[in-house]
Write a protein that holds these residues in place. Sequence first.
Motif, PDB file in Angstrom:
ATOM      1  N   PRO A 192       0.725  -1.202  -0.163  1.00  0.00           N
ATOM      2  CA  PRO A 192      -0.038  -0.006  -0.175  1.00  0.00           C
ATOM      3  C   PRO A 192       0.688   1.253   0.174  1.00  0.00           C
ATOM      4  N   HIS A 193       2.130   1.156   0.074  1.00  0.00           N
ATOM      5  CA  HIS A 193       2.971   2.379   0.314  1.00  0.00           C
ATOM      6  C   HIS A 193       3.155   3.160  -0.941  1.00  0.00           C
ATOM      7  N   ARG A 194       2.477   4.475  -0.700  1.00  0.00           N
ATOM      8  CA  ARG A 194       2.974   5.326  -2.129  1.00  0.00           C
ATOM      9  C   ARG A 194       3.888   6.363  -1.804  1.00  0.00           C
ATOM     10  N   TRP A 195       4.312   6.740  -2.755  1.00  0.00           N
ATOM     11  CA  TRP A 195       5.579   8.021  -2.657  1.00  0.00           C
ATOM     12  C   TRP A 195       5.223   8.884  -1.534  1.00  0.00           C
ATOM     13  N   GLY A 196       4.002   9.343  -1.060  1.00  0.00           N
ATOM     14  CA  GLY A 196       3.951  10.231   0.229  1.00  0.00           C
ATOM     15  C   GLY A 196       4.230   9.410   1.196  1.00  0.00           C
ATOM     16  N   LEU A 200      12.497  11.223   3.482  1.00  0.00           N
ATOM     17  CA  LEU A 200      13.749  11.383   3.423  1.00  0.00           C
ATOM     18  C   LEU A 200      14.452  10.881   4.283  1.00  0.00           C
ATOM     19  N   GLY A 201      15.538  10.139   4.331  1.00  0.00           N
ATOM     20  CA  GLY A 201      16.428   9.446   5.078  1.00  0.00           C
ATOM     21  C   GLY A 201      15.932   8.219   5.740  1.00  0.00           C
ATOM     22  N   GLU A 202      14.716   7.969   5.274  1.00  0.00           N
ATOM     23  CA  GLU A 202      14.062   6.718   5.794  1.00  0.00           C
ATOM     24  C   GLU A 202      14.822   5.234   5.177  1.00  0.00           C
ATOM     25  N   ARG A 203      15.050   4.215   6.249  1.00  0.00           N
ATOM     26  CA  ARG A 203      15.844   3.100   5.805  1.00  0.00           C
ATOM     27  C   ARG A 203      15.002   1.980   5.778  1.00  0.00           C
ATOM     28  N   ILE A 204      15.094   0.991   4.958  1.00  0.00           N
ATOM     29  CA  ILE A 204      14.305  -0.271   4.815  1.00  0.00           C
ATOM     30  C   ILE A 204      15.025  -1.424   4.564  1.00  0.00           C
ATOM     31  N   ALA A 255      15.432  -6.912  -7.032  1.00  0.00           N
ATOM     32  CA  ALA A 255      14.508  -7.738  -6.726  1.00  0.00           C
ATOM     33  C   ALA A 255      14.051  -8.076  -5.472  1.00  0.00           C
ATOM     34  N   LEU A 256      15.136  -8.039  -4.578  1.00  0.00           N
ATOM     35  CA  LEU A 256      14.784  -8.234  -3.088  1.00  0.00           C
ATOM     36  C   LEU A 256      14.114  -7.044  -2.487  1.00  0.00           C
ATOM     37  N   SER A 257      14.551  -5.972  -3.095  1.00  0.00           N
ATOM     38  CA  SER A 257      13.880  -4.496  -2.541  1.00  0.00           C
ATOM     39  C   SER A 257      12.278  -4.545  -2.845  1.00  0.00           C
ATOM     40  N   PHE A 258      11.942  -5.515  -3.667  1.00  0.00           N
ATOM     41  CA  PHE A 258      10.346  -5.702  -3.638  1.00  0.00           C
ATOM     42  C   PHE A 258       9.693  -5.557  -2.468  1.00  0.00           C
ATOM     43  N   ASN A 259      10.217  -6.349  -1.345  1.00  0.00           N
ATOM     44  CA  ASN A 259       9.749  -6.194   0.026  1.00  0.00           C
ATOM     45  C   ASN A 259       9.971  -4.773   0.735  1.00  0.00           C
ATOM     46  N   GLY A 260       8.994  -4.052   0.486  1.00  0.00           N
ATOM     47  CA  GLY A 260       9.308  -2.806   1.104  1.00  0.00           C
ATOM     48  C   GLY A 260       9.414  -1.545   0.051  1.00  0.00           C
ATOM     49  N   LEU A 261       9.417  -1.774  -1.139  1.00  0.00           N
ATOM     50  CA  LEU A 261       9.602  -0.997  -2.234  1.00  0.00           C
ATOM     51  C   LEU A 261       8.825  -1.792  -3.417  1.00  0.00           C
ATOM     52  N   ALA A 262       7.825  -2.244  -3.365  1.00  0.00           N
ATOM     53  CA  ALA A 262       7.118  -2.993  -4.444  1.00  0.00           C
ATOM     54  C   ALA A 262       6.404  -2.019  -5.326  1.00  0.00           C
ATOM     55  N   ASN A 263       6.246  -0.763  -4.837  1.00  0.00           N
ATOM     56  CA  ASN A 263       5.567   0.265  -5.777  1.00  0.00           C
ATOM     57  C   ASN A 263       6.707   1.009  -6.477  1.00  0.00           C
TER      58      ASN A 263
ATOM     59  N   MET B   1       5.783   3.212  10.502  1.00  0.00           N
ATOM     60  CA  MET B   1       5.022   2.034   9.922  1.00  0.00           C
ATOM     61  C   MET B   1       6.270   1.181   9.208  1.00  0.00           C
ATOM     62  N   ALA B   2       6.305   0.033   9.484  1.00  0.00           N
ATOM     63  CA  ALA B   2       7.238  -0.732   8.703  1.00  0.00           C
ATOM     64  C   ALA B   2       6.704  -1.156   7.081  1.00  0.00           C
ATOM     65  N   LYS B   3       7.776  -0.891   6.400  1.00  0.00           N
ATOM     66  CA  LYS B   3       7.524  -1.083   5.082  1.00  0.00           C
ATOM     67  C   LYS B   3       7.177  -2.568   4.525  1.00  0.00           C
ATOM     68  N   THR B   4       8.018  -3.227   5.024  1.00  0.00           N
ATOM     69  CA  THR B   4       8.341  -4.785   4.620  1.00  0.00           C
ATOM     70  C   THR B   4       7.125  -5.399   5.258  1.00  0.00           C
ATOM     71  N   SER B   5       6.785  -6.651   4.916  1.00  0.00           N
ATOM     72  CA  SER B   5       5.607  -7.424   5.334  1.00  0.00           C
ATOM     73  C   SER B   5       6.478  -8.844   5.986  1.00  0.00           C
ATOM     74  N   ALA B   6       5.757  -9.110   7.213  1.00  0.00           N
ATOM     75  CA  ALA B   6       6.383 -10.088   7.696  1.00  0.00           C
ATOM     76  C   ALA B   6       5.499 -11.265   7.631  1.00  0.00           C
ATOM     77  N   GLY B   7       4.406 -11.092   6.596  1.00  0.00           N
ATOM     78  CA  GLY B   7       3.467 -12.134   6.177  1.00  0.00           C
ATOM     79  C   GLY B   7       2.515 -12.292   7.315  1.00  0.00           C
ATOM     80  N   ARG B   8       1.426 -13.002   7.155  1.00  0.00           N
ATOM     81  CA  ARG B   8       0.306 -13.125   7.954  1.00  0.00           C
ATOM     82  C   ARG B   8       0.517 -14.207   9.052  1.00  0.00           C
ATOM     83  N   PHE B   9      -0.010 -13.988  10.396  1.00  0.00           N
ATOM     84  CA  PHE B   9      -0.083 -15.180  11.288  1.00  0.00           C
ATOM     85  C   PHE B   9      -1.391 -15.597  11.513  1.00  0.00           C
ATOM     86  N   PHE B  10      -1.584 -16.809  12.355  1.00  0.00           N
ATOM     87  CA  PHE B  10      -2.935 -17.536  12.529  1.00  0.00           C
ATOM     88  C   PHE B  10      -3.954 -16.596  12.709  1.00  0.00           C
ATOM     89  N   GLU B  11      -3.816 -15.472  13.510  1.00  0.00           N
ATOM     90  CA  GLU B  11      -4.820 -14.557  14.101  1.00  0.00           C
ATOM     91  C   GLU B  11      -5.349 -13.592  13.143  1.00  0.00           C
TER      92      GLU B  11
END
Lengths: 343, 343, 343
Positions: A192-196, A200-204, A255-263, B1-11
């Motif tokens: 769901p993360h959009r440009w906004g 700045l300075g955020e690290r993932i 490719a790994l950066s998809f997780n956190g930068l999918a958009n 808010m964390a940008k990466t997904s840790a996946g869903r858990f049972f609950e």
Amino acid sequence: MAKTSAGRFFEDYTLGEVIEHAVPRTVSGGERALYHALYPARHALHSSDEFARACGLPGAPLDDWAAFHLVFGKTVPDISLNAVANLGYAEGRWLGQVWPGDTLTAISEVIGLKQNSNGRSGVVWVRTTGRNQHGEPVLEYVRWVMVRKRAADAPAPDTVIPDLKDALAAEDLVLPEGLDFTHYDFTLAGEPHRWGDYALGERIDHVDGVSVEEAEHMLATRLWQNTARVHFDATLREDGRRLIYGGHVISMARALSFNGLANAQIVVGLNAGAHANPCFSGDTIRAWSEVLDKAETAAPGVGALRLRLVATKGGAPFDLRGEDGKYLPDVLLDLDYWVLMPL
Amino acid sequence: MAKTSAGRFFEDYTLGEVIEHAVPRTVSGGERALYHALYPARHALHSSDEFARACGLPGAPLDDWAAFHLVFGKTVPDISLNAVANLGYAEGRWLGQVWPGDTLTAISEVIGLKQNSNGRSGVVWVRTTGRNQHGEPVLEYVRWVMVRKRAADAPAPDTVIPDLKDALAAEDLVLPEGLDFTHYDFTLAGEPHRWGDYALGERIDHVDGVSVEEAEHMLATRLWQNTARVHFDATLREDGRRLIYGGHVISMARALSFNGLANAQIVVGLNAGAHANPCFSGDTIRAWSEVLDKAETAAPGVGALRLRLVATKGGAPFDLRGEDGKYLPDVLLDLDYWVLMPL
Amino acid sequence: MAKTSAGRFFEDYTLGEVIEHAVPRTVSGGERALYHALYPARHALHSSDEFARACGLPGAPLDDWAAFHLVFGKTVPDISLNAVANLGYAEGRWLGQVWPGDTLTAISEVIGLKQNSNGRSGVVWVRTTGRNQHGEPVLEYVRWVMVRKRAADAPAPDTVIPDLKDALAAEDLVLPEGLDFTHYDFTLAGEPHRWGDYALGERIDHVDGVSVEEAEHMLATRLWQNTARVHFDATLREDGRRLIYGGHVISMARALSFNGLANAQIVVGLNAGAHANPCFSGDTIRAWSEVLDKAETAAPGVGALRLRLVATKGGAPFDLRGEDGKYLPDVLLDLDYWVLMPL
């Protein structure tokens, strides 16, 4: 006359010389499928023709880094066969998309020369342009490498160091024709993360890791027709390992950066890049990113993000340099690039 | 808010919830070529456009299991990233073929939930549907997995265990539109054995074996955009080996079953499946089959065969369970599925 | 009746018998991409549709050796599953190009039989023809293999040894329809050396080496649907290594020969070939060539070169046979073939 080429040496380059690189290459759905097999690539705009169409493009273009590797590969026999080190990149811009059926060629202009003080090697700067079969540029970038001299007593050329931008400005970026993120589907894209949402300075920390194998990086490097021997010939090192093409690390980290930068769908600018340490089979590649800059663009719903992408083979996320200012030994890649995201 | 997904858990799962999975994917001849490189696939209808046309189809569809893996892969980030075990499959039906150029998406509905007595995990049942770009369903199946809880004190949901068929009836199967085996070419297909030649209870040792390598299963698993870390990250286990995706074993065993079941052209139903033991690089996969049921169909010249397909990494053919009723340690896969064959 | 095939034994072949091989195969851009990933293939005419068009062809055909491997693969279950040795090739001619979308089939005629004096095996000669979906031949070649007998007391057939040419004459070669090298672009092709620059007896060390991995040769061998177990099943040898398909060595050596023979664009004839020693994972393949003959052709700007292509896994270039006349242990392949080059 010897039929084989031993590659160029430092004294073979002349300022202003234009080198037309060999072996044009046509791409198809085969290259796209292989890119997805070689890297955990999931950015929707390159994975799905339908998603790309919903973003105003005629279909899914070839992955931006695949286009880069294809152009880069053509330059290897002329530029880096005798390179001691790949020193840097600058002013890289994706100028057009590569579509299935397109044929790519590349030329490089020598824009800088500087002999090293030891007299045995020198630095060569080239500006490389990749074009499609219509002659339209799809990519350009500056790269500089340290190249051995054939003869130590060959005269040194006049030193010319090109004036290169530290980073492209957002205005320098070329937006894909028709790109429109107004109706962007965040669910299909995966996050769901959009440009906004990026500060700045955020690290993932991109969390995931991929352990690499000899067979994989050789398949990739051959696919781009990159001929550098160190990637293929196990007899060149005592340990029988092959040095992994730096572009393989770039694509894996992206490719790994998809997780956190999918958009972060489309790569449009390469500001700088350092292959900090060599990567070998058995290494487990991880990645983290840092937001370096943000800019709006003229395309509807499209923002630009300047990112640092760091690939590592160990160590803690966000560690980059030691107290001496040098890259830590587990850092593989430090890349500075621009991407396009939905606002 | 964390940008990466840790996946869903049972609950995080709610009964009746519909999850729209990310990353649509367009396939082409590239995926077909890779499928043939990754598995010793030889079924003529998927290998040859001409053979498929002679059977009433517009061309060769993507291999049925490739379609399955592509849909399955999309569900991994939402369903099984924190799964402890992949427990079973039921009511799987291929509802339409996937053609080059098609784009697949997937959704899952949560149809069952049951917290384990230890309070630390639970079982989630989902019914997943894959669709093409026209919104037409191409595949549906039920899968259940054991998923960890994030918080041990999260309240248990009401237990709902879906009522699932032990096996699909022949009438449940969806026949590919236009399929006609009246003019089937047994010579081109590779074996003379027709539907009538297979007897209930008959068992076939498929004889051949394929030893698997790390690079291969990672290429395959990435191709389906399956993101489960255990398949890629060698640092997760002390021995540095990666757990091979169960779907890789399915496709390998199915391809090996060509030798004895060359005319079992199209997979149309998945009744049940158990990944009995883990598979690792270095294992040599073999397969045997057992005829569980037979049925005629409404399509001209087309019969249906219900088969057990067992993949092993050792042991004697036809050995399946020990005296305790448990799978023997060399059994990798026990699959129960329906295929279509010429009468 | 056993459903699986154990392959044919020597006594199963009859002189004049025609065997229609199973599993037709449609190719696409996927096979082309994989060929470029598996081998360092750079010949421009197969890499670029545009380059091929500038040479009078409708687009880039499938690599000539890929076409060979696809046809060869089909014959394995019928000809060489119980082969003790692949003894030789002769009179191989590429009769037409293979285009994306084409479907290949193959038949073989038994043209020679000779039982060995030990009575336990014999030599079978077959002439194999590959055809496209229009029934047009694209390739033919003679191959002979030593095949085990099932029963030692099976009667020996009459000995018939076919009369085969030591080498094809230039007049025997079939030129691709429309081929025209008058406007050939040597810069894009990668080397300036034209047909006239190669002298009879000239030898070229192709310099580069590629170390091969298990995963790679299995991907390749499966891609051609070659089912010979020795290439896939690690349990067949005590050391767990798999014997690498001889065709993998051919394609690797041919691709390596780009460096010195970049303009040897199209393979049109196979005069002879010996797989001198087995190749295993870990070997580093190198190649050298020798010019055996030269001829003009009827196509505009096109000359023919007869080459020896030798692949090695060590030793000095140009070493081939020992004092005893036998191949040296580091020699993998000794191939005698015709190629087309710009005049």
